[in-house]
Design a protein around this motif. Structure first.
Motif: not given
Lengths: 521, 521
Positions: B436-438, B404, B399-401, B395, B354, B433
């Motif tokens: 909350h991530d995309l 996303k 998650r960290n990009g 993931g 991350p 996923h």
């Protein structure tokens, strides 16, 4: 008791020309504006101006015709955000909230709320992802003081203040002279955007790497308002037998990890969510064998003062000091010297950033609504559709911690059945944390260590260790049937039956209990 | 063609006394052992010893009585891991695999596979989370060379070699003299465990901060085997109209982000998954307006050579150079000087960590199996239960990009209906996923930018932009009905109807198409 005058606190003297009352600020606000507040889990949020705006709407019958989009690090006190909701003053609300009226507005479609990992939210506000032009029209920020250079010294939380001072067009300061100044307790890093972002050089929980204030362009500040209102922090639920049993399982587990050499004797920095189980865990640590503990978390609550008092806690880092209005804050203020230099308050974008959480190796512990037999957890939506508060930082810590633990009672009561809801289900109706993230699940029944287990082994371990006796046969029957049917077809890596996986939830809605007689469709 | 002798490659001369054949290594292996391999997405995996073990099992009829637990950074070539599966030589397999036999074993319950975020897997192996005693019995590591100090120089990938050399009791080296040495291309950091872990100081995609070899205790090395076998990298699917339409939407989106000032003109480091859409996106960049691009990803494939050739790519970082056996690797080896110094190969625990992904601000792009109207995505289990390959690093990056993005065709064919499967569904039957991530979902129909949208707004945007015309009315009807029913009850933050949310999937299983006539139960 006096904690110094407004003039003492505002050391940037040019700002004194902008001192006004909260009522004077009302003309700055227009229907439809994007507004950011300081604050995080009712701590450090602005009070005078939001309350004045609510009074104004109420007095002038502007309910439903004056609405704002509200962005705060997490929840704010009920007298502010929930009152706004009760007066129909809220269109959008991100990313976390607390309050009866606001929850009602969200679940009936009047308020457009979205939740996001809090650590993402902070940076995404800075990236300009939440508004059309990337900006906030107004930020209202509670401060302890303003330095000679115009640096803003936060109060009991840092929240998203570093991001707000950059993206806000106008800033209103609420200088809180109703409590001591928190100056010196904060550690602020102003992160650059990629590609110019630099490492966050924190290498221990209370390592200080930044400044004690948030640098701020003084020309953005349009008003300085004095406030004497304190945070309306809630007193938290007492521990009960269930919580204590869960805490005992966790203490045993941690002790065993130390024995196996997978954890140092003083453990690793602890992250603990809110609620009665979290309190019981902290209680367990207070009485337990571990010393020289550290905490790296997002919220410090009253029980953390007990842990300090026990002599076992060396230091704590958080985004907010979210003590109860009484007795928490008075106890803290009266013993300032005992606690203050052991606490570091950080911006949300740092407290919840993957980088330090993973580097420090946090032990992450949080309570979900429910989890399923494959270790997917629902943290946000009761029944899969009704928002409670929001995701919070659970995902920030559960994804990046050294150990990822979720704890829950195995059952909850309904009106008609004291064990009518099982918190361990065949399939979670909503998923916030996936099987790829969680290491350990705990109920008062036992602790399931899932590290290295394949899905079906994981399911059996969860059924064995975590499910309440009232539900063991029911869930075992489902799992066995799902395995049989899918393995025969060669599609059984993670068996589910989509014609009945939610049968228990549907039964709850119809009959007030999740106990079903059979799995027939 | 000769690439130097074994003696040239093994510069730690004491190791030459351990040179033996792959067959000589068979006695090191015992039923039930935990075995780690180098390698990542068929690149840099050991070949001679795994094949010799398979031959041994086959020749001696040991199928089913000799089983190993196999841990590799990601997949290995079919001639190794899939052959092991076909010979029933595999009990546990983590965390990603490719091959018909291995997939069959997993989905019929013969092989216990688990997937995990690859970046987690690497560090968790180092933490000792996967085996009872925290160790691996044997590691088999393909190397280009061994330095004078005994440092291991990897080949076409780094995988989990840094973790393996620490936790393995015995190490077998396969020195690959059938291809050029990759020495100089790797950048190795040996991360300490918390609480002694230090910042990963990478501040640009190709920034080098470590060593070109993996330090290794030479006393652990029990055998040195020469290998001339090359990676059996697959040639990838050609682009089709659907992939190109998706790539066009993404190029437009990126261009618009640059215009709005949310991305620099040379974008940010790109992460791109595998498959035809990923190839089309790289193809789009090759023809597109952006220059001085960088890549920070986990796998570099053939199309990346085209992007280098176009002059638009300044440098690339990855865990593996996963070129096709033909024409990829020959093309690369013949033009070594053109590519080699622009490529950095990193351990999985760094490529997928991350910390650098978030700091650099990667633009993450991956293909799921399907996604739903609230932006939950299934990346692993077809029909919600059947494992394909595993989660991979999707993931880690999503998650960290900084952005996303997930991209998928809107429909896939069944045997009887060319649009029988919609990849946009009311509810994903499995979720890897979360919402909350995309940030962005794309099909050939269009691109939905979901940043800042509340769930119901998100659903309408996804239906408008991403759903195939054959399914638009069906899914709109579900969404409208779910909103109506749940909002009335005050439980409608994210409407779903659990008595019918999987009706389309059940219809597919029964009738070979997801097109349903109505939503009746």
């Amino acid at each position: 008791m006096s904690y110094g005058t407004l003039e003492d606190r505002v050391r940037r003297k040019s700002l004194l020309s902008k001192v006004m009352t909260a009522q004077d600020c009302i003309p700055f606000f227009k229907n439809g504006m994007n507004i950011g507040w300081s604050g995080f889990t009712p701590a450090g949020y602005p009070k005078e101006v939001p309350i004045a705006l609510a009074d104004h709407v109420e007095k002038n019958g502007l309910q439903g015709t004056t609405k704002y989009n509200l962005f705060v690090g997490a929840s704010a006190g009920a007298e502010t955000e929930d009152r706004w909701a009760s007066l129909d003053m809220m269109d959008r609300r991100w990313p976390y909230q607390t309050g009866k009226n606001i929850a009602k507005g969200i679940n009936t479609g009047k308020i457009r709320m979205g939740d996001k990992h809090l650590g993402h939210f902070a940076q995404d506000v800075g990236y300009g992802f939440y508004t059309e032009n990337g900006r906030m029209d107004i930020a209202i920020i509670e401060v302890s003081a303003v330095t000679e250079e115009g640096g803003l010294v936060p109060t009991s939380s840092c929240g998203i203040v570093p991001e707000l001072v950059r993206v806000a067009d106008k800033i209103i300061l609420e200088v809180n002279t109703g409590q001591p100044s928190f100056e010196g307790m904060h550690d602020i890093i102003m992160q650059e955007k990629p590609p110019r972002r630099q490492p966050i050089l924190i290498t221990s929980a209370t390592h200080r790497v930044g400044t004690t204030y948030v640098p701020c362009d003084p020309e953005k500040i349009v008003a300085v308002v004095e406030s004497k209102r304190r945070d309306k922090g809630r007193a938290f639920a007492d521990m009960d037998d269930t919580s204590e049993a869960i805490a005992d399982h966790i203490m045993d587990f941690l002790g065993n990890e130390v024995k196996k050499g997978r954890l140092p004797e003083n453990l690793l920095p602890l992250q603990s969510g809110v609620g009665s189980i979290a309190n019981a865990v902290v209680g367990g640590l207070t009485k337990g064998p571990f010393k020289n503990l550290t905490v790296y978390t997002e919220v410090l609550q009253d029980t953390m003062l007990d842990l300090f008092d026990s002599g076992k806690l060396d230091g704590a880092s958080a985004c907010s000091l979210s003590l109860s209005e009484n007795p928490g804050f008075p106890r803290f203020f009266e013993n300032w010297d005992k606690y203050a230099d052991k606490i570091v308050l950080r911006p949300l974008s740092i407290s919840n950033a993957p980088e330090p959480i993973r580097r420090l190796g946090c032990i992450a512990m949080n309570t979900p609504v429910e989890f399923d037999i494959y270790a997917h957890a629902n943290s946000t939506l009761v029944g899969g559709t009704r928002m409670i508060n929001g995701l919070g930082g659970s995902g920030d810590f559960l994804r990046n911690g050294y150990l990822k633990i979720m704890h829950s009672p195995s059952v909850r009561p309904t009106k008609t059945d004291p064990t009518g809801i099982t918190c361990v289900v065949p399939k979670a109706p909503h998923i916030d944390h996936t099987e790829h993230d969680l290491d350990v699940l705990v109920t008062e029944q036992g602790l399931a260590d899932l590290r290295g287990l394949a899905p079906k082994d994981r399911a059996q371990e969860i059924i064995n260790k975590c499910v309440h006796p009232d539900y063991k046969d029911i869930i075992q029957e489902y799992f066995d049937m799902a395995c049989r049917i899918t393995l025969e077809k060669g599609i059984g890596h993670e068996p589910q039956l989509f014609d009945r996986c939610f049968k228990m939830q549907l039964n709850l809605a119809e009959n007030g209990t999740m106990k079903i007689d059979n799995w027939d469709i």
